[in-house]
Design a protein around this motif. Structure first.
Motif, short mmCIF file in Angstrom:
data_model
loop_
_atom_site.label_atom_id
_atom_site.label_comp_id
_atom_site.label_asym_id
_atom_site.label_seq_id
_atom_site.Cartn_x
_atom_site.Cartn_y
_atom_site.Cartn_z
N ASP A 44 6.61 4.47 4.14
CA ASP A 44 6.67 5.68 4.45
C ASP A 44 8.10 6.02 5.26
OD1 ASP A 44 4.31 6.48 3.61
OD2 ASP A 44 3.36 6.46 5.26
N GLU A 149 -3.48 -3.41 1.90
CA GLU A 149 -4.31 -2.15 2.61
C GLU A 149 -3.44 -1.16 3.18
OE1 GLU A 149 -8.55 -3.48 3.42
OE2 GLU A 149 -6.92 -5.14 4.05
N SER A 150 -3.42 0.09 2.80
CA SER A 150 -2.84 1.19 3.59
C SER A 150 -3.76 2.06 3.93
CB SER A 150 -1.55 1.85 2.68
OG SER A 150 -2.30 2.58 1.81
N LYS A 151 -3.51 3.19 4.62
CA LYS A 151 -4.53 4.33 4.97
C LYS A 151 -5.11 5.00 3.93
CE LYS A 151 -0.63 7.56 5.87
NZ LYS A 151 0.19 8.42 6.67
N ASN A 152 -4.51 4.95 2.54
CA ASN A 152 -4.96 5.66 1.44
C ASN A 152 -5.17 4.63 0.18
OD1 ASN A 152 -2.24 5.28 0.50
ND2 ASN A 152 -1.92 7.18 0.59
N LYS A 153 -5.13 3.42 0.30
CA LYS A 153 -4.95 2.95 -0.89
C LYS A 153 -5.15 1.44 -0.75
CE LYS A 153 -2.67 3.92 -4.57
NZ LYS A 153 -1.38 4.36 -5.86
N ASP A 178 -8.72 -0.28 -5.18
CA ASP A 178 -8.15 0.51 -6.14
C ASP A 178 -7.54 0.00 -7.49
OD1 ASP A 178 -8.76 3.36 -4.79
OD2 ASP A 178 -7.68 2.25 -3.11
#
Length: 238
Positions: A44, A149-153, A178
């Motif tokens: 990000d 692993e991230s907050k959305n995937k 995912d």
């Protein structure tokens, strides 16, 4: 979070020098090339996290961008070549890798800008709020894939390998993945080797059960075999 590939081929790449097979010729006609398997994630904050460093001119590709870390699967040349130049960076760069006494070439002897960290299987490494968990893979050199692993995937990056240990399979099955990218680089005329055949890779992908799955570490030999035999794959090569 998105994983982007600089290349998804084996060490020979596509097209192979002086090869006149239909795949290599088609790539030349279309002015295409596929380099050795190497990927990256842009955080990000715009910093780059490399997954392997097999592309020789990585330091040019990312120009003035900050390379926060390199997550090495292993030290075979087609995954480590870019480190030979990247070590001359004006920035210090963390490189996480599986246990390997010899590494590649003189990288450990002349570290320069690279700071090497030996990873521990199944022990998380957190970089820019992204978690990387090393996953042991079966290969001719000590190798670890990564669960990312991230907050959305959640992504599984599994190259190079001739198979997965039961502990690795069980770990991956416990996750809601995912995207999964797995080595399927074994030539069709070989019954065994240090990579998976696409049929073996398909069985593993079925067991892992990711929402989206892809085959990587491809070669011109595999692609021509699929083309000539009109094989319909459940999962596609990138």
């Amino acid at each position: 979070m998105e994983i982007k590939f600089l290349g998804t081929a084996d060490s020979g790449g596509i097209p192979v020098h002086n090869c006149l097979c239909s795949i290599c010729e088609d790539y030349r006609v279309k002015n295409r090339q596929n380099l050795a398997t190497c990927a990256y994630i842009e955080s990000d904050n715009k910093e780059i996290i490399l997954l392997d460093a097999g592309v020789e001119n990585i330091s040019f590709i990312f120009g003035k961008k900050t390379i926060k870390a390199v997550m090495m699967t292993h030290f075979h040349p087609d995954h480590a070549l870019g480190l030979l130049r990247l070590r001359y960076s004006k920035d210090s760069i963390d490189c996480y890798h599986p246990k390997d006494k010899n590494g590649f070439s003189d990288l450990f002897k002349h570290k320069k800008a690279i700071i090497y960290h030996e990873n521990v299987p199944f022990e998380k490494i957190i970089i820019n709020e992204i978690e990387f968990t090393p996953i042991p893979l079966k290969h001719s050199k000590n190798t670890t894939g990564y669960l990312i692993e991230s907050k959305n995937k959640t992504i599984a990056y599994l190259t190079d390998c001739a198979g997965l240990y039961n502990s690795s399979i069980d770990f991956l099955k416990s996750k809601n993945i995912d995207e999964c990218y797995i080595d399927a680089g074994l030539s069709p005329n070989l019954s065994k080797g240090n990579h998976l055949h696409f049929e073996e890779a398909t069985k593993i992908l079925d067991e892992i059960g990711a929402k989206k799955s892809f085959l990587i570490h491809t070669s011109h030999t595999i692609l021509e075999h699929i083309k000539l035999n009109n094989i319909k794959l459940k999962y596609k090569y990138l």
